[in-house]
Design a protein around this motif. Structure first.
Motif, PDB file in Angstrom:
ATOM      1  N   GLN A  48      14.558  -3.277  -0.842  1.00  0.00           N
ATOM      2  CA  GLN A  48      13.186  -3.547  -1.263  1.00  0.00           C
ATOM      3  C   GLN A  48      12.240  -2.465  -0.729  1.00  0.00           C
ATOM      4  O   GLN A  48      11.337  -2.024  -1.421  1.00  0.00           O
ATOM      5  CB  GLN A  48      12.717  -4.911  -0.757  1.00  0.00           C
ATOM      6  CG  GLN A  48      13.416  -6.090  -1.364  1.00  0.00           C
ATOM      7  CD  GLN A  48      13.044  -6.311  -2.795  1.00  0.00           C
ATOM      8  OE1 GLN A  48      13.833  -6.023  -3.682  1.00  0.00           O
ATOM      9  NE2 GLN A  48      11.870  -6.813  -3.032  1.00  0.00           N
ATOM     10  N   GLU A  49      12.452  -2.040   0.510  1.00  0.00           N
ATOM     11  CA  GLU A  49      11.610  -0.998   1.104  1.00  0.00           C
ATOM     12  C   GLU A  49      11.788   0.332   0.391  1.00  0.00           C
ATOM     13  O   GLU A  49      10.818   1.065   0.165  1.00  0.00           O
ATOM     14  CB  GLU A  49      11.910  -0.861   2.595  1.00  0.00           C
ATOM     15  CG  GLU A  49      11.437  -2.051   3.402  1.00  0.00           C
ATOM     16  CD  GLU A  49      11.990  -2.090   4.810  1.00  0.00           C
ATOM     17  OE1 GLU A  49      12.860  -1.248   5.150  1.00  0.00           O
ATOM     18  OE2 GLU A  49      11.557  -2.965   5.577  1.00  0.00           O
ATOM     19  N   GLN A  50      13.018   0.648   0.017  1.00  0.00           N
ATOM     20  CA  GLN A  50      13.268   1.881  -0.732  1.00  0.00           C
ATOM     21  C   GLN A  50      12.594   1.820  -2.103  1.00  0.00           C
ATOM     22  O   GLN A  50      12.027   2.806  -2.568  1.00  0.00           O
ATOM     23  CB  GLN A  50      14.773   2.126  -0.890  1.00  0.00           C
ATOM     24  CG  GLN A  50      15.459   2.496   0.394  1.00  0.00           C
ATOM     25  CD  GLN A  50      14.936   3.807   0.951  1.00  0.00           C
ATOM     26  OE1 GLN A  50      14.668   4.752   0.221  1.00  0.00           O
ATOM     27  NE2 GLN A  50      14.789   3.858   2.258  1.00  0.00           N
ATOM     28  N   SER A  51      12.661   0.663  -2.722  1.00  0.00           N
ATOM     29  CA  SER A  51      12.002   0.478  -4.010  1.00  0.00           C
ATOM     30  C   SER A  51      10.496   0.667  -3.875  1.00  0.00           C
ATOM     31  O   SER A  51       9.865   1.341  -4.697  1.00  0.00           O
ATOM     32  CB  SER A  51      12.314  -0.919  -4.548  1.00  0.00           C
ATOM     33  OG  SER A  51      11.633  -1.153  -5.740  1.00  0.00           O
ATOM     34  N   ALA A  52       9.916   0.114  -2.833  1.00  0.00           N
ATOM     35  CA  ALA A  52       8.477   0.261  -2.587  1.00  0.00           C
ATOM     36  C   ALA A  52       8.117   1.724  -2.361  1.00  0.00           C
ATOM     37  O   ALA A  52       7.079   2.204  -2.836  1.00  0.00           O
ATOM     38  CB  ALA A  52       8.054  -0.587  -1.396  1.00  0.00           C
TER      39      ALA A  52
END
Length: 66
Positions: A48-52
């Motif tokens: 999720q952090e990479q996506s953000a």
């Protein structure tokens, strides 16, 4: 290269994507990553952090080239 980015930005804007929508999606991803991290799903949180991060990069391109 700048022309290609300009074309991509215009395509995104034609599809109704705005800086505000991108920022909203980015914030939602970060919030969800915090929730996943809190309950112990660390790999999902990292995804999720990479996506953000990728959304933030896209937002910076879109908003910069208004």
């Amino acid at each position: 290269m700048a022309e290609k980015e300009g074309d991509e930005v215009q395509t995104l804007k034609d599809r109704g994507l705005t800086c505000a929508k991108l920022k909203s999606v980015e914030q939602r991803e970060l919030k969800e990553s915090g929730e996943f991290r809190r309950i112990g799903f660390l790999r999902i949180a990292e995804a999720q952090e990479q996506s953000a991060k990728k959304i933030r990069e896209l937002r910076q391109k879109v908003c910069r080239l208004r």
